[in-house]
Design a protein around this motif. Structure first.
Motif, PDB file in Angstrom:
ATOM      1  N   ARG A  57       0.687  -1.068  -0.027  1.00 53.74           N
ATOM      2  CA  ARG A  57       0.198   0.209   0.009  1.00 53.74           C
ATOM      3  C   ARG A  57       0.705   1.174  -0.298  1.00 53.74           C
ATOM      4  NH1 ARG A  57      -4.302   1.632   4.461  1.00 53.74           N
ATOM      5  NH2 ARG A  57      -5.133   3.333   3.779  1.00 53.74           N
ATOM      6  N   GLU A  67      -2.443   0.534  -4.361  1.00 52.65           N
ATOM      7  CA  GLU A  67      -1.950  -0.927  -3.966  1.00 52.65           C
ATOM      8  C   GLU A  67      -1.674  -1.856  -4.925  1.00 52.65           C
ATOM      9  OE1 GLU A  67      -5.164  -2.967  -1.673  1.00 52.65           O
ATOM     10  OE2 GLU A  67      -5.115  -1.716   0.184  1.00 52.65           O
ATOM     11  N   THR A 206       4.894  -3.797   4.099  1.00 48.85           N
ATOM     12  CA  THR A 206       3.428  -3.753   3.680  1.00 48.85           C
ATOM     13  C   THR A 206       3.094  -2.344   3.214  1.00 48.85           C
ATOM     14  OG1 THR A 206       2.813  -3.635   5.878  1.00 48.85           O
ATOM     15  CG2 THR A 206       3.003  -5.878   4.857  1.00 48.85           C
ATOM     16  N   ARG A 207       3.669  -1.411   3.560  1.00 48.24           N
ATOM     17  CA  ARG A 207       2.989  -0.017   3.296  1.00 48.24           C
ATOM     18  C   ARG A 207       4.254   0.955   3.279  1.00 48.24           C
ATOM     19  NH1 ARG A 207      -1.512   2.524   7.561  1.00 48.24           N
ATOM     20  NH2 ARG A 207      -1.855   4.376   6.228  1.00 48.24           N
ATOM     21  N   THR A 209       4.432   5.146   3.320  1.00 46.39           N
ATOM     22  CA  THR A 209       3.398   6.332   3.772  1.00 46.39           C
ATOM     23  C   THR A 209       4.071   7.536   3.786  1.00 46.39           C
ATOM     24  OG1 THR A 209       1.986   5.165   5.327  1.00 46.39           O
ATOM     25  CG2 THR A 209       1.790   7.386   5.320  1.00 46.39           C
TER      26      THR A 209
END
Length: 362
Positions: A57, A67, A206-207, A209
Motif C-alpha cells: 500500500r 495498492e 507492507t506499506r 506512507t
C-alpha cells in the motif's frame, strides 16, 4: 537449532527474535557476503507472508494512492540492481561493553555488517507514480513483525527524508544475490536504504506512507537514538537523544581473527572500511606499534558510497604478543576516533573507534 539457512558457526545472540552474525573471518572471504553468512537483526518473530494475498500500500500525502501486488510492482516499474552494504547501528557494540556494561542489548561483535546485490524497483519511481504533495517531507515504512520490546508491543516501522527516498540508490527489493529474498531477510519485499543504519531498511514491507513528519514508531522515535552517557535508556522517551540515520565512517579487521596464533614475520591483514551516506572511503592506515607509526593499506575496488571497501596489507610481526590497529579516512577528510571510551553510550550504538586485534606470534 533453526539457523534460518545460516552457516553452523554463526554467533547467535538470540534465537527469538533471531539475531546472529557470522565470524569475522567469514566476511573476509569475498566482496559480496553469501546469504548463509549475512547477519540477521530482528526485533520480533519472523513473519510468514502469503504471496497471493500480499499487497504493498502506498498512501499518505500523495495524489494517487496505490495498492500493488508483487507482480504488479515488478511489471509496472523498471528493475534496478545495486550492490549495497547494510550495517546494524549496534555493530561492534562489544567494544563499547568492554568500557562499561550495556545491559539489555545484544553484544554484537564485528559481523553485523554484510554486503549483497539487491534487485527491485526504485522507491523514487514508485513515489513519482503516486505523486507526492508539496508538503511531503518524510517517507515511512511499515511491516507486520510485532516486537515485544516496544511498550505496548507494536510492529516495526521507520522513515527516511523524502530527499533520501527519491535517491536512485533506495530500492524496494524483491531479490538478493539474484534469488528471491529469503524469508529471514524480508520476503516478499524489503526496503534497502544504502548508507543509512540497517534499521531503516525495513523488512517484510507492507506499506509506504508519505507524510510531513518523521515516523512516530517506537523504533524511530524512541529506539535507535544516541543518548548521552548519563542517560537511563529505560526512562528515555520519544525524541530523546540523537536520531540515527546516515552511517558513521567505520572500519574493522577481519583476518586474522582476534586472539589468533600466527607465526612471526610477514602476515597478511584483511579488513573492510565503510563510509556514511554520500561519502566514500579514501584511505585506511594500519599500525603494529600502538599507533606510533602507520602504513597505508591497499584498497580494493573503486570508491563506491554504498559498498564497503575491502583492504589488505602485509605487516611484519615481531615474536611475542602483537596488536594490530586500523583506522579509516573518508572523502570528506573525516577520520575515526581513537578510543571507544570516548564513544560509550547506554544503548551501545555507533562504535566507530579504531579497530584492534591482538595476536600471539610466538
Amino acid at each position: 537449532m533453526d539457523l534460518w539457512g545460516k552457516r553452523d558457526d554463526m554467533v547467535v545472540h538470540e534465537r527469538e527474535p533471531f539475531n546472529a552474525e557470522p565470524p569475522r573471518t567469514a566476511l573476509a572471504e569475498m566482496p559480496l557476503t553469501p546469504v548463509e553468512s549475512f547477519y540477521s537483526r530482528n526485533h520480533g518473530p519472523i513473519p510468514e507472508t502469503d504471496p497471493v494475498a500480499w499487497r504493498l500500500r502506498v498512501d499518505g500525502l500523495v495524489e494517487r494512492p496505490m495498492e500493488l501486488s508483487l507482480q504488479e510492482l515488478r511489471s509496472r516499474f523498471d528493475e534496478a540492481e545495486l550492490d549495497a552494504t547494510l550495517q546494524c547501528a549496534g555493530n561492534r557494540r562489544a567494544g563499547l561493553a568492554e568500557v562499561r556494561d550495556i545491559p539489555g542489548e545484544d553484544p554484537w561483535r564485528s559481523g553485523a555488517v554484510s554486503t549483497a546485490r539487491w534487485s527491485g524497483a526504485r522507491l523514487g519511481d514508485v513515489l513519482a507514480a503516486a505523486g507526492p504533495r508539496p508538503e511531503a517531507a518524510h517517507v515511512a515504512f511499515a511491516a507486520p513483525d510485532v516486537s515485544p520490546v516496544a511498550d505496548p508491543p507494536q510492529s516495526f516501522g521507520a522513515s527516511i527524508p523524502v530527499a533520501k527516498a527519491l535517491g536512485p540508490e533506495v530500492l524496494l527489493a524483491w531479490a538478493m544475490d539474484g534469488r528471491p529474498l529469503p524469508r529471514v531477510h524480508g520476503a516478499l519485499l524489503r526496503v534497502v536504504v544504502p548508507g543509512w543504519i540497517g534499521a531503516r531498511s525495513v523488512k517484510w514491507l507492507t506499506r509506504v506512507t508519505v507524510q510531513a513528519e518523521p515516523s512516530v514508531n517506537y523504533f524511530q522515535a524512541t529506539a535507535y537514538r544516541l543518548l548521552p552517557p548519563g542517560a537511563d535508556p529505560v526512562q528515555a522517551g520519544p525524541g530523546d537523544g540523537i536520531s540515527l540515520g546516515p552511517l558513521a565512517l567505520n572500519c574493522d579487521i577481519l583476518s586474522p581473527d582476534d586472539g589468533a596464533r600466527v607465526p612471526p614475520g610477514p602476515t597478511e591483514v584483511v579488513g573492510y572500511a565503510l563510509a556514511g551516506d554520500g561519502r566514500s572511503v579514501a584511505r585506511v592506515d594500519v599500525s603494529v606499534d600502538g599507533g606510533h607509526s602507520w602504513a597505508q593499506a591497499e584498497l580494493e575496488a573503486d570508491a563506491d558510497p554504498w559498498v564497503w571497501r575491502r583492504w589488505r596489507i602485509v605487516v611484519d610481526l615481531p615474536a611475542g604478543a602483537a596488536e594490530i590497529t586500523a583506522r579509516a579516512w573518508d572523502s570528506s577528510g573525516s577520520a575515526m576516533p581513537e578510543s571507544p571510551a570516548h564513544l560509550w553510550n547506554p544503548k551501545g550504538y555507533v562504535n566507530n573507534s579504531w579497530a584492534r586485534i591482538r595476536l600471539d606470534s610466538r
